[in-house]
Design a protein around this motif. Structure first.
Motif, PDB file in Angstrom:
ATOM      1  N   ASN A 173       0.895  -1.109  -0.173  1.00 59.24           N
ATOM      2  CA  ASN A 173      -0.152  -0.146  -0.234  1.00 59.24           C
ATOM      3  C   ASN A 173       0.272   1.338   0.421  1.00 59.24           C
ATOM      4  OD1 ASN A 173      -1.843  -2.024   1.989  1.00 59.24           O
ATOM      5  ND2 ASN A 173      -2.579  -1.115   0.008  1.00 59.24           N
ATOM      6  N   GLY A 174       0.793   2.027  -0.890  1.00 61.36           N
ATOM      7  CA  GLY A 174       1.643   3.367  -1.305  1.00 61.36           C
ATOM      8  C   GLY A 174       2.650   3.356  -1.761  1.00 61.36           C
TER       9      GLY A 174
ATOM     10  N   GLY B 101       2.865   3.069  -5.032  1.00 61.04           N
ATOM     11  CA  GLY B 101       2.911   4.177  -6.157  1.00 61.04           C
ATOM     12  C   GLY B 101       2.536   3.350  -6.741  1.00 61.04           C
ATOM     13  N   LYS B 102       1.926   2.251  -7.238  1.00 59.64           N
ATOM     14  CA  LYS B 102       1.465   2.120  -8.189  1.00 59.64           C
ATOM     15  C   LYS B 102       0.151   2.400  -8.979  1.00 59.64           C
ATOM     16  CE  LYS B 102       0.025  -1.408  -5.635  1.00 59.64           C
ATOM     17  NZ  LYS B 102       0.018  -1.296  -4.470  1.00 59.64           N
ATOM     18  N   SER B 103      -0.577   3.421  -8.589  1.00 61.71           N
ATOM     19  CA  SER B 103      -2.141   4.005  -9.024  1.00 61.71           C
ATOM     20  C   SER B 103      -1.096   5.166  -9.301  1.00 61.71           C
ATOM     21  CB  SER B 103      -3.042   4.645  -7.719  1.00 61.71           C
ATOM     22  OG  SER B 103      -3.514   3.632  -7.128  1.00 61.71           O
ATOM     23  N   THR B 104      -0.015   5.725  -8.551  1.00 59.34           N
ATOM     24  CA  THR B 104       0.211   7.331  -9.412  1.00 59.34           C
ATOM     25  C   THR B 104       0.948   6.900 -10.461  1.00 59.34           C
ATOM     26  OG1 THR B 104       1.051   7.363  -7.150  1.00 59.34           O
ATOM     27  CG2 THR B 104       1.863   9.366  -8.244  1.00 59.34           C
TER      28      THR B 104
ATOM     29  N   HIS C  37      -3.405  -7.005  -5.162  1.00 62.69           N
ATOM     30  CA  HIS C  37      -2.688  -7.643  -3.717  1.00 62.69           C
ATOM     31  C   HIS C  37      -3.147  -8.789  -3.979  1.00 62.69           C
ATOM     32  CE1 HIS C  37      -1.190  -4.126  -2.251  1.00 62.69           C
ATOM     33  NE2 HIS C  37      -2.928  -3.173  -2.761  1.00 62.69           N
TER      34      HIS C  37
ATOM     35  N   SER D 205      -3.189   6.431  -0.595  1.00 62.55           N
ATOM     36  CA  SER D 205      -3.563   5.545  -1.595  1.00 62.55           C
ATOM     37  C   SER D 205      -4.509   4.753  -0.721  1.00 62.55           C
ATOM     38  CB  SER D 205      -2.549   4.594  -1.783  1.00 62.55           C
ATOM     39  OG  SER D 205      -2.070   3.875  -0.596  1.00 62.55           O
TER      40      SER D 205
ATOM     41  N   GLY E  26      -5.218   1.983  -0.515  1.00 60.58           N
ATOM     42  CA  GLY E  26      -4.831   0.754   1.106  1.00 60.58           C
ATOM     43  C   GLY E  26      -4.564   1.278   2.331  1.00 60.58           C
TER      44      GLY E  26
HETATM   45  N1  LIG Z   1      -2.065  13.206  -4.915  1.00 55.16           N
HETATM   46  C1  LIG Z   1      -1.867  13.165  -4.211  1.00 55.16           C
HETATM   47  N2  LIG Z   1      -1.361  13.907  -3.308  1.00 55.16           N
HETATM   48  C2  LIG Z   1      -0.300  13.928  -2.115  1.00 55.16           C
HETATM   49  N3  LIG Z   1      -0.211  13.039  -2.281  1.00 55.16           N
HETATM   50  C3  LIG Z   1      -0.052  12.098  -2.653  1.00 55.16           C
HETATM   51  C4  LIG Z   1      -0.888  11.802  -4.270  1.00 55.16           C
HETATM   52  N4  LIG Z   1      -1.856  11.313  -4.513  1.00 55.16           N
HETATM   53  C5  LIG Z   1      -0.968  10.061  -3.998  1.00 55.16           C
HETATM   54  N5  LIG Z   1      -0.225  10.558  -2.689  1.00 55.16           N
HETATM   55  C6  LIG Z   1       1.015   9.922  -2.277  1.00 55.16           C
HETATM   56  O1  LIG Z   1       1.665   9.181  -2.446  1.00 55.16           O
HETATM   57  C7  LIG Z   1       1.975   7.801  -2.321  1.00 55.16           C
HETATM   58  C8  LIG Z   1       1.571   7.013  -3.572  1.00 55.16           C
HETATM   59  O2  LIG Z   1       0.020   6.458  -3.257  1.00 55.16           O
HETATM   60  P1  LIG Z   1      -0.404   5.251  -4.614  1.00 55.16           P
HETATM   61  O3  LIG Z   1      -1.871   5.938  -4.120  1.00 55.16           O
HETATM   62  O4  LIG Z   1       0.202   5.551  -5.656  1.00 55.16           O
HETATM   63  O5  LIG Z   1      -0.367   3.993  -3.805  1.00 55.16           O
HETATM   64  P2  LIG Z   1      -0.426   3.033  -4.469  1.00 55.16           P
HETATM   65  O6  LIG Z   1       0.295   1.809  -4.644  1.00 55.16           O
HETATM   66  O7  LIG Z   1      -1.682   2.463  -5.804  1.00 55.16           O
HETATM   67  O8  LIG Z   1      -1.648   1.993  -3.214  1.00 55.16           O
HETATM   68  P3  LIG Z   1      -2.418   1.118  -2.213  1.00 55.16           P
HETATM   69  O9  LIG Z   1      -2.221  -0.583  -2.888  1.00 55.16           O
HETATM   70  O10 LIG Z   1      -3.155   1.208  -1.464  1.00 55.16           O
HETATM   71  O11 LIG Z   1      -3.565   1.245  -3.950  1.00 55.16           O
HETATM   72  C9  LIG Z   1       0.880   7.425  -1.385  1.00 55.16           C
HETATM   73  O12 LIG Z   1       1.622   7.909  -0.349  1.00 55.16           O
HETATM   74  C10 LIG Z   1       0.397   8.430  -0.963  1.00 55.16           C
HETATM   75  O13 LIG Z   1      -0.510   9.125  -0.259  1.00 55.16           O
END
Ligand SMILES: Nc1ncnc2c1ncn2[C@@H]1O[C@H](COP(=O)(O)OP(=O)(O)OP(=O)(O)O)[C@@H](O)[C@H]1O
Ligand SMILES: [Mg+2]
Lengths: 529, 351
Positions: free
Chosen positions: A55-56, A58-61, A213, A423, A425
């Motif tokens: 979680n977090g 950075g996948k979604s980003t 996941h 994120s 999660g």
């Molecule tokens: N718009 C935003 N502003 C500030 N921080 C952000 C933003 N979008 C994402 N983040 C931060 O970037 C990091 C990566 O987030 P991301 O959503 O990519 O995680 P993830 O891998 O998709 O996790 P999950 O499995 O929980 O969905 C996290 O720490 C999140 O808080």
């Protein structure tokens, strides 16, 4: 670090075919967070590429960058061998990249046909409802995703909504389909259907990026796997070279300790003799008058975990709502400490020490646009130190948020930012901790591990057993039978709103539960209590 | 060391203020440029504007008079925006408040100490009554409030004109399309500035404290951000919507009361002077924060006041409107730009 197989080189491409998508040194920074750091990745035609990470991680980003929602702070995106700048999702879809998000982005008040045609260049101008629906039907047949063109999105199940999202993307001629945790909200059957369709899509020379996941399904369907940790890519592996255990280790960077969750440590609270909460012949109906719960009778005892198994949509939502005071039964009684509750009220239930991890955290558990402190105060704003005498102390709310985030091991750079920036999660972890705080007597947890990485799942299930050992009664709704058998003491099976049986988890087996979930009665299976 | 610019999700108030100040200055410079190009002397006009607003006692008095209703209508629109509702009908509720106050003022005779509170009470009640139907429709039938509140504005404006030229018309002097002068008035505080001004300040301050520092205010915030989460937490969303909308009607009506009893001293057609609509602008500038209503109302008052001054200098009303629009436009650009900030990314952070 790990004994993972050598990263990278899967079988070479036929000469001359460039990867559909190539990321070169992509970085993305948010204030106080490095979401992606120097990520390079290539996705080839005809492959399903899984993207894993905690979680977090950075996948979604990263995928939001590929679809033009965010701009990378460094690095390049190369499509079919040509460097591209994707300024918006519209440009990405024109380039053949479509994404289905972790949290759906459909217009709830519109019909399926309207959503499919919204903001699409091919939508005929001044088209009538009939034309739009006919076009939708044709698309649905062509791509093998069954949808009801005239249905309103708000009335659809999660699986149906997802089909609409995918169809929306495919209709725009996507060659690269990105799915962000698509199966988190699907029933096993829906997930199977989805995977079958993805395989057809791949066979046509298209590519899929799948974030998940669930390691088993990743092993099943993907061709290659890339793993992110702390925003950096750890490696890309051919799925054939991977095992779930090795993937888990590579993701987390350490071994995940499994412990026997059903065993009670010495000094744990015994199962209470008197039930804390009970349902007597409870029946509920939806607005169309269809029974969603039928004649449900059950008791919750302190110090015990009651698992609720069943295919999603068989009354789980209504059951959790009745147990937490959100939904008044149309017939039957709710007994709180043996006393019937005349008019259920969620605030009253919360004050009585009943916590609730709702199944859809963004829709009902959080206010996404408000800051983290406001969201964490949701259950305790009416009592000191935050509330008390009608006041609201923002400082105390922030202190509470800090405390919850620390307990949930979520790092938050800025408590004033809207919670939707976390994120998926991490939002789930915060909700879980927030509810555990108020759950002095009962915790109703609907799919608490949904959207969590494997490490976090173990942690959250650990929270539940800790609560149990402190004498709290727990209801755990889950689709994952293994998870239920691991932690629950008793398992109730819901089928079409009816509680088919409640069986002792120690003696239960998957097969019996599976039959009951399919509607076979206890008489056919035997061995139930 | 690479420097990149990125959009931050939240902005600190100071940053926002700096950007807004910059935006206003930019708008004024642009205006100056255009005035100079069209052959006018910007320095002369500027001097005149300054002298008749912040640069003289009379100017300041005028500003305060403009600001009083703007604070109240701005607060009225802000309070509903907190629960995700747009009260476009502050104009109508302003009229309703004015009618209620004038009715008491004209027909109930007694000491001011008794009549003034009665006028206020009655005016506020009328304002709440004016928003009652949109409120119930919104809370119980989910009927969009934007249309219902807007339409009632026209009804209220016509009703006021009808009363002013018809049944309540001043038959003694008979000249104006207005009622007779009310026998009681809100006492003056400073020149023509009456006690309505400090009272409006106090009302906004109390409102800000209520919204930010009370349980009720928190519940309103949650209800606005996600009604489903509010229900999950046991917050009675409907009751909060009703309360907030009625409060909004009361605030807008209070502006009407103060205008009738403190500034105009009679009921006349058009008495609302678009203060209700400008309240929407004030609320947008205030971005949902009650305390921000104060500077936003001041800015709006300054713009309106300068507009009048400029019109005396043969600038057409549409030119004045265009300048107003330019200022607001630049501010919204400044608001957006305030979100962007260069972020330095060292090589260690991105190897
Ligand atoms: N718009 C935003 N502003 C500030 N921080 C952000 C933003 N979008 C994402 N983040 C931060 O970037 C990091 C990566 O987030 P991301 O959503 O990519 O995680 P993830 O891998 O998709 O996790 P999950 O499995 O929980 O969905 C996290 O720490 C999140 O808080
Ligand atoms: Mg994610």
């Amino acid at each position: 670090m790990t004994d993972a197989p050598s990263s990278g080189e899967a079988p070479p491409l036929p000469p001359g075919t460039p990867p559909i998508l190539q990321l070169m040194g992509i970085s993305k920074y948010f204030p106080g967070v490095i979401a992606n750091a120097d990520v390079s990745l290539d996705v080839r035609p005809g492959e399903i590429h899984a993207l894993l990470g905690e979680n977090g991680a950075g996948k979604s980003t990263l995928m939001n960058i590929v679809t033009g929602i965010y701009q990378p702070d460094a690095g390049e995106i190369v499509l079919d061998g040509y460097a591209q700048r994707l300024a918006s999702p519209q440009e990405a879809i024109r380039a053949g990249i479509g994404m289905v998000h972790q949290h759906f982005k459909l217009v709830q008040a519109f019909t399926v046909a309207e959503n499919i045609h919204l903001g699409w260049r091919d939508t005929p101008p001044r088209a009538s409802t009939r034309v739009l629906e006919a076009r939708t039907r044709a698309l649905s047949e062509r791509f093998g995703f069954a949808v009801r063109p005239d249905a309103r999105i708000a009335d659809l199940s999660a699986g149906e909504q997802q089909r609409v999202e995918i169809l929306r993307v495919l209709a725009r001629q996507a060659r690269l389909l990105i799915l962000d945790e698509p199966t988190a909200v699907l029933t096993p059957t829906e997930a199977r259907d989805l995977f079958r369709a993805l395989q057809v899509f791949r066979a046509q020379g298209n590519a899929v990026i799948l974030i998940s996941h669930k390691l088993d399904e990743v092993m099943d369907i993907s061709d290659r796997i890339s793993i992110l940790r702390g925003g950096r890519k750890i490696g890309t592996f051919a799925t054939a070279d991977c095992t779930p255990a090795m993937l888990a280790r590579t993701m987390v960077g350490r071994d995940i300790v499994r412990r026997d969750l059903r065993a009670r440590p010495p000094g744990a609270a015994p199962v209470a003799a008197r039930p804390a909460l009970g349902l007597r012949h409870v029946t509920t109906r939806d607005e169309r008058g269809i029974e969603t719960l039928r004649d449900v009778t059950l008791d919750l005892h302190g110090g015990e975990i009651l698992g609720i198994a069943g295919v999603a949509g068989n009354g789980q939502r209504e059951l959790t709502q009745v147990l937490t005071g959100l939904l008044a039964p149309d017939a039957g009684d709710i007994l709180l400490d043996g006393v019937p509750v005349a008019t259920p009220d969620p605030a009253h239930f919360a004050r009585a020490g009943i916590g609730h991890i709702p199944e859809d955290r963004l829709r009902s558990g959080l206010a996404p646009s408000l800051d983290i402190a406001d969201n964490m105060a949701l259950r305790e704003y009416d009592r000191p130190p935050i509330g008390g005498r009608g006041g609201y102390a923002p400082r105390a709310a922030q202190a509470l948020a800090r405390q919850i985030a620390d307990a949930a091991a979520v790092r938050i750079p800025d408590y004033a930012m809207p919670i939707r920036n976390l994120s998926g999660g991490n939002q789930q972890r915060l909700v879980a901790r927030r509810e555990i705080r108020i759950a002095d007597r009962i915790l109703v947890a609907a799919y608490p591990s949904r959207g969590l990485d494997i490490g976090a799942i173990a942690t959250v299930l650990g929270y539940l057993t800790d609560l149990r050992d402190r004498g709290v009664a727990i209801v755990l709704v889950s689709e994952d039978l293994e998870e239920l058998l691991n932690v629950a003491d008793r398992i109730g099976i819901l089928f079409q709103g009816r509680l088919m049986a409640t069986i002792d988890a120690a003696t239960a087996d998957m097969e019996t539960i599976g039959l009951l979930m399919g509607g076979r009665t206890a008489a056919h299976t035997g061995g139930t209590t | 060391m690479a420097r990149i610019v990125q959009r931050l999700p939240s902005v600190s108030p100071t940053r926002l203020l700096i950007w807004r100040a910059g935006a206003v200055i930019a708008a004024l410079l642009l205006t100056t440029l255009f005035l100079a190009l069209s052959g006018r002397d910007p320095a002369l006009l500027a001097e005149l504007v300054v002298r008749s607003t912040v640069g003289s006692r009379f100017g300041l008095e005028d500003l305060a008079l403009f600001m009083t209703p703007l604070m109240l209508t701005g607060a009225a629109v802000t309070v509903t925006s907190r629960i995700g509702i747009w009260n476009i009908g502050a104009e109508g509720q302003f009229y309703a408040g004015a009618i209620g106050a004038a009715g008491i003022g004209l027909f109930v005779h007694g000491p001011a100490l008794l009549v003034l509170p009665l006028m206020t009470f009655c005016g506020v009640l009328c304002g709440m009554a004016w928003i009652l139907v949109p409120t119930l429709a919104r809370a119980y039938a989910s009927v969009n409030e934007i249309i219902t509140t807007l339409l009632l504005n026209f009804v209220a404006a016509l009703l006021t004109s009808y009363l002013a030229v018809g049944p309540w018309h001043d038959r003694v002097t008979g000249a104006l399309a207005s009622t007779a002068r009310l026998p009681v008035a809100i006492p003056d505080l400073w020149g023509v500035v009456h006690w309505g001004f400090p009272l409006a300040l106090a009302v906004v301050a109390i409102l800000a404290a209520t919204l930010d520092r009370t349980r009720w205010g928190y519940e309103v915030r949650i209800s606005g951000a996600n009604p489903e989460a509010a229900r999950y937490a046991g917050i009675p969303v409907r009751a909060r919507i009703v309360a907030v909308m009625l409060l909004s009607g009361a605030l807008a009506a209070l502006a009407g009361v103060s205008e009738v009893a403190g500034t105009v001293h009679r009921l006349q057609g058009g008495i609302a002077n678009n203060f209700g609509y400008f309240g929407i602008v004030v609320a947008v500038l205030a971005r949902g924060s009650c305390l921000n209503v104060l500077p936003a109302a001041l800015l709006m008052a300054f713009i309106l006041d300068s507009g009048i001054v400029l019109q005396t200098q043969q600038l057409t009303a549409s030119t004045v409107l265009a300048i107003t629009g330019l200022v607001l436009f630049m501010i919204s650009i400044g608001d957006e730009l305030a979100h962007y900030r260069p972020v330095s990314t060292s090589k260690e952070a991105a190897p």
